[in-house]
Scaffold this active site. Structure first.
Site, PDB file in Angstrom:
ATOM      1  CG  ASP A 192      10.374   3.353 -11.410  1.00 22.37           C
ATOM      2  OD1 ASP A 192      10.900   2.291 -10.784  1.00 22.37           O
ATOM      3  OD2 ASP A 192       9.213   3.519 -11.486  1.00 22.37           O
ATOM      4  CG  ASP A 204      -0.272   0.234   2.435  1.00 25.51           C
ATOM      5  OD1 ASP A 204       0.906   0.110   2.639  1.00 25.51           O
ATOM      6  OD2 ASP A 204      -0.934   0.190   3.509  1.00 25.51           O
TER       7      ASP A 204
END
Length: 287
Positions: free
Chosen positions: A198, A122
């Site tokens: 990323d 999450d």
């Protein structure tokens, strides 16, 4: 695109075939560019589309082993060795975490250690960690309070480590004791705007390349943190970048999170460039 005498010399070409849910972790191994599709637990030969490994856990990243066939993998809630005989878990440090966790990106350094990050499903702030796997197979947590760690990537001599915390929009820089594997203090090296840093790699000139999730681009930085190039890519969610020894540049992407993905979301894109990089480093002792 030009910057520091580096040029992309062809248009981006999406690879034919499958569009991946969360394609990441591109590595150049034994003459082939390999990628993972994290949530499906697969290691894939990007040139052919052939699945090389399939496990029943998310597969964050792999590095080839030294002196034998097989891989060390950031997978599920820990670190495993995967070879033709099966899967051997070295540790599952996140199996009993307070919130459901998985391993994310990882890489071997030039000295043969493996480094891999963990994150909460999450994206819980601060739930993630960075682990170092010694050549003796010991697994140690070396950083905590991370959210979505990506990378790491190492300078060519292994003395510098770059680590992105994508959720915070920051790339950190660490000095590395190449003998012991100890990290110096974290330095906030780059703060990324217009997207999240990323997957990363370092080229032959010790410039860092980073995909920018949500930014439809990849960025290149000099060792002093100056951005020397920013290259548009034809998808919103590029996930990682790979420079190959034969001067190709590959960018993985994700279809994850879209209600209606576009035709090339999740594709692997390829172009030609004027800079090269070393093949993937291998995990394990060199002798």
């Amino acid at each position: 695109m030009k910057g520091q005498h580096v040029t992309i010399t062809s248009e981006w070409t999406p690879r034919e075939g499958e569009r991946y849910v969360l394609g990441e972790g591109p590595r150049f191994v034994d003459g082939q560019p390999l990628i993972v599709d994290i949530l499906s637990g697969r290691l894939i030969d990007s040139d052919s589309g052939r699945t090389l490994i399939q496990i029943d856990e998310p597969l964050g990243a792999v590095a080839p082993l030294t002196g034998r066939n097989g891989w060390i993998a950031a997978a599920g809630t820990g670190i495993a060795l995967i070879d033709p005989d099966g899967v051997e878990w070295l540790a599952k440090p996140e199996v009993s975490a307070d919130t459901p966790m998985r391993m994310n990106d990882g890489v071997a350094d030039p000295m043969g250690r493996f480094w891999a990050g963990s994150m909460a499903y999450d994206n819980r702030p601060g739930a993630g960690s960075l682990y170092r796997v010694g050549v003796d197979r010991t697994v140690d947590r070396v950083l905590n309070d991370l959210t979505v760690p990506n990378g790491p990537a190492f300078s060519n001599d292994g003395s510098v480590m770059y680590l992105a915390d994508s959720a915070r929009g920051v790339i950190f820089r660490f000095d590395v004791d190449t003998t012991l594997g100890d990290l110096g203090p974290a330095v906030e090296w780059v703060r990324v705007e217009g997207g999240s840093p990323d997957g990363m790699c370092v080229d032959e000139n010790d410039h860092l390349w980073s995909a920018v999730w949500g930014g439809s681009r990849i960025d290149r930085y000099a060792p002093d943190g100056t951005r020397t190039a920013s290259v548009p890519v034809p998808v919103t969610q590029p996930t990682a970048v790979l420079i190959t020894p034969d001067k190709r540049i590959l960018v993985t992407s994700a279809s994850f999170g879209f209600d209606q993905p576009q035709v090339d979301d999740g594709a692997v894109f390829v172009a030609e460039t004027t800079v090269a990089a070393a093949p993937a480093a291998r995990y394990g002792p060199s002798n």
